[in-house]
Design an enzyme around this catalytic site. Structure first.
Site, PDB file in Angstrom:
ATOM      1  N   LYS A 131       0.836  -1.211   0.000  1.00 37.56           N
ATOM      2  CA  LYS A 131       0.000   0.000   0.000  1.00 37.56           C
ATOM      3  C   LYS A 131       0.870   1.260   0.000  1.00 37.56           C
ATOM      4  CE  LYS A 131      -1.835   1.610   4.057  1.00 37.56           C
ATOM      5  NZ  LYS A 131      -1.465   2.999   4.260  1.00 37.56           N
ATOM      6  N   ASN A 132       1.892   1.265   0.863  1.00 42.06           N
ATOM      7  CA  ASN A 132       2.687   2.483   1.016  1.00 42.06           C
ATOM      8  C   ASN A 132       3.660   2.727  -0.131  1.00 42.06           C
ATOM      9  OD1 ASN A 132       1.288   2.949   3.328  1.00 42.06           O
ATOM     10  ND2 ASN A 132       2.976   2.492   4.742  1.00 42.06           N
ATOM     11  N   ARG A 147      -4.895  10.385   3.885  1.00 42.66           N
ATOM     12  CA  ARG A 147      -3.745  11.243   4.149  1.00 42.66           C
ATOM     13  C   ARG A 147      -2.795  11.249   2.953  1.00 42.66           C
ATOM     14  NH1 ARG A 147      -0.534  14.000   7.714  1.00 42.66           N
ATOM     15  NH2 ARG A 147       1.661  13.742   7.263  1.00 42.66           N
ATOM     16  N   CYS A 171      -5.325   8.069   9.229  1.00 42.05           N
ATOM     17  CA  CYS A 171      -5.477   7.387  10.520  1.00 42.05           C
ATOM     18  C   CYS A 171      -5.586   8.368  11.686  1.00 42.05           C
ATOM     19  CB  CYS A 171      -4.255   6.504  10.773  1.00 42.05           C
ATOM     20  SG  CYS A 171      -4.418   4.841  10.151  1.00 42.05           S
ATOM     21  N   ARG A 211      -0.766  14.760  12.870  1.00 43.28           N
ATOM     22  CA  ARG A 211       0.087  14.399  11.735  1.00 43.28           C
ATOM     23  C   ARG A 211       0.297  15.649  10.892  1.00 43.28           C
ATOM     24  NH1 ARG A 211      -1.521   8.410   9.506  1.00 43.28           N
ATOM     25  NH2 ARG A 211       0.578   8.406   8.666  1.00 43.28           N
ATOM     26  N   PRO A 212       1.182  16.533  11.362  1.00 43.01           N
ATOM     27  CA  PRO A 212       1.391  17.792  10.656  1.00 43.01           C
ATOM     28  C   PRO A 212       2.096  17.579   9.315  1.00 43.01           C
ATOM     29  CG  PRO A 212       2.955  17.589  12.468  1.00 43.01           C
ATOM     30  CD  PRO A 212       2.082  16.379  12.517  1.00 43.01           C
ATOM     31  N   ILE A 213       2.088  18.617   8.500  1.00 43.58           N
ATOM     32  CA  ILE A 213       2.788  18.521   7.215  1.00 43.58           C
ATOM     33  C   ILE A 213       3.852  19.610   7.088  1.00 43.58           C
ATOM     34  CG2 ILE A 213       0.992  17.294   5.907  1.00 43.58           C
ATOM     35  CD1 ILE A 213       0.167  20.046   4.770  1.00 43.58           C
ATOM     36  N   ASP A 214       4.331  20.078   8.269  1.00 42.83           N
ATOM     37  CA  ASP A 214       5.311  21.163   8.240  1.00 42.83           C
ATOM     38  C   ASP A 214       6.591  20.789   7.486  1.00 42.83           C
ATOM     39  OD1 ASP A 214       5.435  19.415  10.572  1.00 42.83           O
ATOM     40  OD2 ASP A 214       7.203  20.559  11.153  1.00 42.83           O
ATOM     41  N   LEU A 215       7.001  19.522   7.555  1.00 44.20           N
ATOM     42  CA  LEU A 215       8.236  19.127   6.860  1.00 44.20           C
ATOM     43  C   LEU A 215       8.031  19.173   5.342  1.00 44.20           C
ATOM     44  CD1 LEU A 215       9.155  16.140   9.199  1.00 44.20           C
ATOM     45  CD2 LEU A 215      10.323  18.351   9.090  1.00 44.20           C
ATOM     46  N   ASP A 240       4.176   0.605  12.074  1.00 39.74           N
ATOM     47  CA  ASP A 240       2.972  -0.068  11.573  1.00 39.74           C
ATOM     48  C   ASP A 240       2.851  -1.507  12.082  1.00 39.74           C
ATOM     49  OD1 ASP A 240       2.154   2.162  10.248  1.00 39.74           O
ATOM     50  OD2 ASP A 240       2.873   1.533   8.284  1.00 39.74           O
ATOM     51  N   ARG A 283      -9.063  -0.269   4.653  1.00 42.80           N
ATOM     52  CA  ARG A 283      -8.183   0.742   4.045  1.00 42.80           C
ATOM     53  C   ARG A 283      -6.876   0.114   3.576  1.00 42.80           C
ATOM     54  NH1 ARG A 283      -6.361   4.601   7.955  1.00 42.80           N
ATOM     55  NH2 ARG A 283      -4.953   4.875   6.214  1.00 42.80           N
TER      56      ARG A 283
HETATM   57  C1  UD1 Z   1       4.098   6.766   6.332  1.00 42.60           C
HETATM   58  C2  UD1 Z   1       3.233   5.552   6.114  1.00 42.60           C
HETATM   59  C3  UD1 Z   1       2.676   5.048   7.437  1.00 42.60           C
HETATM   60  C4  UD1 Z   1       3.802   4.821   8.437  1.00 42.60           C
HETATM   61  C5  UD1 Z   1       4.686   6.045   8.544  1.00 42.60           C
HETATM   62  C6  UD1 Z   1       5.915   5.840   9.411  1.00 42.60           C
HETATM   63  C7  UD1 Z   1       2.339   5.925   3.894  1.00 42.60           C
HETATM   64  C8  UD1 Z   1       1.141   6.181   3.059  1.00 42.60           C
HETATM   65  N1  UD1 Z   1       2.150   5.897   5.222  1.00 42.60           N
HETATM   66  O1  UD1 Z   1       3.256   7.784   6.868  1.00 42.60           O
HETATM   67  O2  UD1 Z   1       1.992   3.818   7.194  1.00 42.60           O
HETATM   68  O3  UD1 Z   1       3.249   4.551   9.712  1.00 42.60           O
HETATM   69  O4  UD1 Z   1       5.140   6.441   7.235  1.00 42.60           O
HETATM   70  O5  UD1 Z   1       6.648   4.772   8.960  1.00 42.60           O
HETATM   71  O6  UD1 Z   1       3.412   5.692   3.393  1.00 42.60           O
HETATM   72  N2  UD1 Z   1       5.711  14.507  10.757  1.00 42.60           N
HETATM   73  C9  UD1 Z   1       5.796  15.842  11.071  1.00 42.60           C
HETATM   74  N3  UD1 Z   1       5.730  16.743  10.034  1.00 42.60           N
HETATM   75  C10 UD1 Z   1       5.578  16.365   8.736  1.00 42.60           C
HETATM   76  C11 UD1 Z   1       5.494  14.997   8.433  1.00 42.60           C
HETATM   77  C12 UD1 Z   1       5.565  14.086   9.471  1.00 42.60           C
HETATM   78  O7  UD1 Z   1       5.945  16.230  12.232  1.00 42.60           O
HETATM   79  O8  UD1 Z   1       5.530  17.240   7.858  1.00 42.60           O
HETATM   80  C13 UD1 Z   1       5.744  13.515  11.860  1.00 42.60           C
HETATM   81  C14 UD1 Z   1       4.441  12.721  11.939  1.00 42.60           C
HETATM   82  O9  UD1 Z   1       3.464  13.434  12.668  1.00 42.60           O
HETATM   83  C15 UD1 Z   1       4.885  11.457  12.621  1.00 42.60           C
HETATM   84  C16 UD1 Z   1       6.312  11.270  12.089  1.00 42.60           C
HETATM   85  O10 UD1 Z   1       6.732  12.536  11.586  1.00 42.60           O
HETATM   86  O11 UD1 Z   1       4.912  11.633  14.011  1.00 42.60           O
HETATM   87  C17 UD1 Z   1       6.434  10.226  10.999  1.00 42.60           C
HETATM   88  O12 UD1 Z   1       5.633  10.607   9.904  1.00 42.60           O
HETATM   89  P1  UD1 Z   1       5.960  10.224   8.394  1.00 42.60           P
HETATM   90  O13 UD1 Z   1       7.245   9.475   8.342  1.00 42.60           O
HETATM   91  O14 UD1 Z   1       5.825  11.434   7.558  1.00 42.60           O
HETATM   92  O15 UD1 Z   1       4.772   9.228   8.081  1.00 42.60           O
HETATM   93  P2  UD1 Z   1       3.740   9.299   6.888  1.00 42.60           P
HETATM   94  O16 UD1 Z   1       4.451   9.606   5.621  1.00 42.60           O
HETATM   95  O17 UD1 Z   1       2.582  10.109   7.288  1.00 42.60           O
END
Ligand code: UD1
Length: 418
Positions: free
Chosen positions: A22-23, A92, A116, A121-125, A305, A397
């Site tokens: 999926k990922n 997401r 989920c 789950r911010p997107i600041d990065l 996961d 999902r």
């Molecule tokens: C992806 C996977 C998810 C898995 C996760 C960690 C997909 C579709 N999903 O999620 O199944 O559990 O990797 O292996 O591939 N964060 C920030 N700012 C950001 C982005 C992330 O603070 O801009 C934080 C998140 O809140 C979280 C951590 O970083 O606490 C890890 O997130 P991230 O590695 O980005 O996971 P996803 O890509 O959302």
């Protein structure tokens, strides 16, 4: 509303073929809009997250055809530059379209994504990375309007190796003038797969799977037929399901080399795990031993996961186990439902201590999120009596007909309407 009804106590045995991850599939489907030529992906599981992504692709103007497990995307002609609000909340991974749409159209508007319920789950990065590439982001309307008219390659350092942000920046940078270097990139196998896919389409990405990823911009990308890597989390879930029943399972198309952390823990629990080239066989003891401690971490650490499925095993393993969740904020929602089934758990903020009991009992529980749902299903297989799991849309999902796969191995599991 549909639920799973599972009667515990059957020993699982048999063979399962694992589909594409999926990922991997989600970002790769998004990446398809970077070319006007058709792209075909193979072994694509029939799961809700994929169905939603396909709907989003169609809503922005791409033509998507699904034929059994093959999905073909053709993003020919003009595309809209706004992600549909209604759909992006359900998935997401819709945020993955930001990079490819910027690459193709040089602009995109989107909202904060859903997914989920596992904490903030911010997107600041993602935003910081996009800004470093020269994207101007206007948030005044409550949605993010991104203008990529003056984008160029740049050097980016992530404070944390985010999977999604690494993938998004790789895709945004693929067709920009100049070179982009991502420092502290995520190293998950799905990142390597995305890079391999993009390179098969003519991109120039190197270093994926290591901490520094380099993207040399190219003028255009082209179509391809591609088989993404198998799903290590689905494979791991099936191993855990067999393990809790004292079972014997054989997986084909299994990514054994991407599952080292989990396999080590299963061996610690007394399972005999044999890994072949792309096969895995697990034979479980009558009673599992505690795995000691699991601390989730970015790859190659223990995958977050798999935390919930392994949590389920700990509830009936001999001895005490400790689970520490460092990746997501609130990812212990399964703990309360496991307690309702008789588990002995002390819960801290991001830590849980589980003392294994001889037996769980059936109860009515909820799939709070995708992996919590997997954990409840696994626990139900070992519980005395019948367990009903509600909100199974969460499980759908990421798992294609999980109850049917388990049934094919001998479980007494059905999907039924209430
Ligand atoms: C992806 C996977 C998810 C898995 C996760 C960690 C997909 C579709 N999903 O999620 O199944 O559990 O990797 O292996 O591939 N964060 C920030 N700012 C950001 C982005 C992330 O603070 O801009 C934080 C998140 O809140 C979280 C951590 O970083 O606490 C890890 O997130 P991230 O590695 O980005 O996971 P996803 O890509 O959302």
């Amino acid at each position: 509303m549909q639920i799973f009804r599972i009667q515990g106590g059957s020993r699982l045995s048999g063979e399962v073929k694992i589909d594409s991850a999926k990922n991997s599939v989600l970002p790769i489907l998004a990446a398809c809009v970077m070319t006007e030529e058709p792209v075909t992906l193979l072994d694509v599981p029939n799961i809700e997250d994929v169905a939603n992504m396909i709907e989003i692709l169609r809503s922005i103007g791409a033509d998507v055809v699904r034929e059994k497990k093959a999905v073909t995307v053709r993003a020919k002609g003009s595309l809209t530059d706004e992600l549909p609000e209604r759909l992006e909340k359900t998935l997401r991974a819709s945020v993955f379209l930001v990079g490819p749409m910027l690459a193709r159209l040089r602009r995109v508007t989107f909202g904060y994504p859903g997914g989920c319920e596992i904490g903030l789950r911010p997107i600041d990065l993602h935003e910081r990375g996009l800004r470093a590439l020269g994207v101007v982001i206007d948030e005044s309307s409550g949605r993010l309007r991104c203008d990529g008219g003056s984008m160029r390659g740049a050097e980016i350092h992530f404070d944390y190796p985010s999977v999604g942000a690494t993938e998004n920046i790789m895709m945004t940078a693929a067709m920009l003038p100049g070179k982009t270097i991502i420092h502290n990139a995520a190293r998950e196998p799905e990142i390597v797969d995305l890079a391999r896919f993009m390179n098969a389409c003519g991109a120039r990405v190197s270093g994926a799977g290591r901490q520094i990823v380099t993207i040399q911009g190219v003028k255009r990308m082209h179509g391809v037929t591609y088989k993404p890597i198998p799903d290590r989390i689905v494979a791991g879930t099936m191993l855990a399901a067999a393990a809790i029943t004292g079972g014997d399972i054989y997986l084909t198309n299994a990514p054994a080399s991407d599952m080292v952390a989990q396999i080590a823990k299963l061996r610690d629990m007394g399972c005999d795990v044999h890994d072949g080239q792309d096969t895995l066989r697990l034979r479980a003891p009558k009673r599992l031993r505690s795995f000691g401690k699991i601390q989730t971490q970015p790859h190659p650490g223990f995958p977050t996961d798999m935390q919930a499925p392994m949590f389920a095993l700990a509830t009936v393993a001999d001895g005490s186990s400790v689970l520490m969740e460092t990746v997501f904020e609130s990812r212990f929602q399964h703990a309360h439902d496991l307690m309702n089934m008789g588990a002995d758990i002390t819960l801290g903020d991001r830590m849980a201590v589980v003392r294994g009991v001889q037996r769980l009992h059936g109860a009515r529980v909820k799939a709070h999120d995708l992996r919590a749902g997997a954990a409840m299903t696994i626990a139900a297989l070992a519980a005395e009596g019948t367990t009903e799991i509600t909100q199974i849309g969460q499980i759908d999902r990421g798992y294609e007909a999980l109850e049917a796969s388990l049934r094919s191995l001998g479980a007494r599991a059905i999907r039924t309407a209430e």
